[in-house]
Design an enzyme around this catalytic site. Structure first.
Site, PDB file in Angstrom:
ATOM      1  N   HIS A  53       8.267  21.118 -15.140  1.00 13.35           N
ATOM      2  CA  HIS A  53       9.207  21.388 -16.229  1.00 13.35           C
ATOM      3  C   HIS A  53       9.477  22.880 -16.414  1.00 13.35           C
ATOM      4  O   HIS A  53      10.507  23.263 -16.968  1.00 13.35           O
ATOM      5  CB  HIS A  53       8.724  20.751 -17.545  1.00 13.35           C
ATOM      6  N   ASP A  83       4.574  16.212 -12.984  1.00  9.91           N
ATOM      7  CA  ASP A  83       4.811  17.516 -13.612  1.00  9.91           C
ATOM      8  C   ASP A  83       4.184  18.639 -12.800  1.00  9.91           C
ATOM      9  O   ASP A  83       3.595  19.573 -13.360  1.00  9.91           O
ATOM     10  CB  ASP A  83       4.305  17.548 -15.056  1.00  9.91           C
ATOM     11  N   SER A 159       2.150  26.792 -19.766  1.00  5.04           N
ATOM     12  CA  SER A 159       2.442  25.740 -18.794  1.00  5.04           C
ATOM     13  C   SER A 159       2.535  26.310 -17.385  1.00  5.04           C
ATOM     14  O   SER A 159       3.227  27.299 -17.146  1.00  5.04           O
ATOM     15  CB  SER A 159       3.756  25.044 -19.143  1.00  5.04           C
TER      16      SER A 159
END
Length: 307
Positions: A53, A83, A159
């Site tokens: 993402h 992901d 992230s």
């Protein structure tokens, strides 16, 4: 007697010292605007690992390391269903991190998160493994299994960064902030290593598709004893012209096995829908109208997942 706090600090500082140089801050620019995240060097030839993402919609990004050096990285491949995404640097990068195995983690174990939260490059937080085996929904509607839950502080920008164990081995990729004191990371294990290797080699991960949605239900005691499982997956919907519809699967059927494997949840099916299952006839056992029924389904390649 050694002060426990000093021992704890010694571990965290040692991990930070070994991991920090190999974790970059990512500056990402897409048609939707600018974004940021983190990425970790995982091979000496310039491969970096991040969250899918973080680089969604991007072909390249700018990676900046703790020593101030920057390098353009190209997006080699991304897999939204796990992901995970792999990048390749156009220039030299720091030494790679050592990949560990999240399968060996234990609840309560010390972990260290390294990344670039809120634009603060080279940030280190520490905590413990709060739980294991969590599931994380993705934008595609599937879930990532075996997710690591930690109380190490995570914020936007973390992230794609590294979650390391006490020996400095990368055991997870920080992917989500679920709440105060609650962070999640995609594990580095046998399954995700395979995904990473496939992304490096081909840029994409092929998966199979059946075309059913369902929910876990309790089975009546006699059936549970017969098949050796207290639960099954009740079909709530069947996609038109899907492999499941063509095989004669109906709404209300309860799936109890697929390809010889016990089925208790939708993720049980998801784990079997790998490249090897594409275009291969697979036996599915259903509980329908008080009887066990066998049907044969031929999964097709899933081609509509965003990448």
């Amino acid at each position: 007697m050694e002060d426990p706090l000093d021992a704890y600090s010694a571990v965290v500082t040692a991990v930070a010292s070994s991991v920090l140089p190999s974790v970059a801050s990512l500056a990402v620019r897409t048609a939707r605007g600018e974004g940021a995240g983190s990425a970790s060097v995982i091979s000496a030839d310039g491969v970096l690992l991040t969250s899918a993402h973080v680089v969604m919609g991007a072909r390249s990004a700018e990676a900046t390391f703790g020593d101030g050096t920057s390098v353009t990285v190209d997006v080699v491949g991304r897999d939204v269903l796990s992901d995970l995404a792999v990048l390749r640097a156009r220039g030299p990068v720091p030494p790679p991190l050592t990949l560990g195995d999240a399968a060996g983690l234990r609840v309560g174990q010390l972990v260290v998160a390294v990344g670039n939260p809120l634009g603060l490059a080279g940030s280190v937080t520490a905590g413990i493994v709060s739980n294991l085996g969590r599931s994380l929904p993705t934008a595609s509607g599937r879930v990532i299994d075996e997710v690591i839950q930690t109380d190490a502080a995570l914020n936007p920008g973390n992230s794609g960064g590294a979650l390391a164990d006490g020996k400095g081995r990368m055991v997870g990729v920080n992917t989500a902030v679920a709440g105060i004191g609650l962070g999640l990371a995609v594990p580095i294990n046998l399954a995700t290593r395979g995904i990473i290797e496939t992304l490096v080699r081909t840029g994409r991960v092929r998966r199979a598709w059946l075309g059913i949605v369902g929910m876990q239900v309790q089975l009546e005691p006699s059936l549970a004893a017969r098949i050796g499982s207290p639960t099954g997956l009740q079909v709530a919907g069947v996609a038109t012209d899907s492999p499941a519809e063509l095989a004669g699967v109906h709404r209300g059927d309860i799936v109890v096995s697929l390809d010889g494997q016990e089925i208790v949840t939708s993720t049980s099916i998801q784990k079997l829908m790998v490249e090897d299952a594409i275009d291969r006839q697979v036996e599915m056992t259903l509980w329908r109208n008080g009887a066990l029924v066998d049907v044969f389904v031929v999964p097709r390649e899933l081609v509509d997942a965003p990448r």
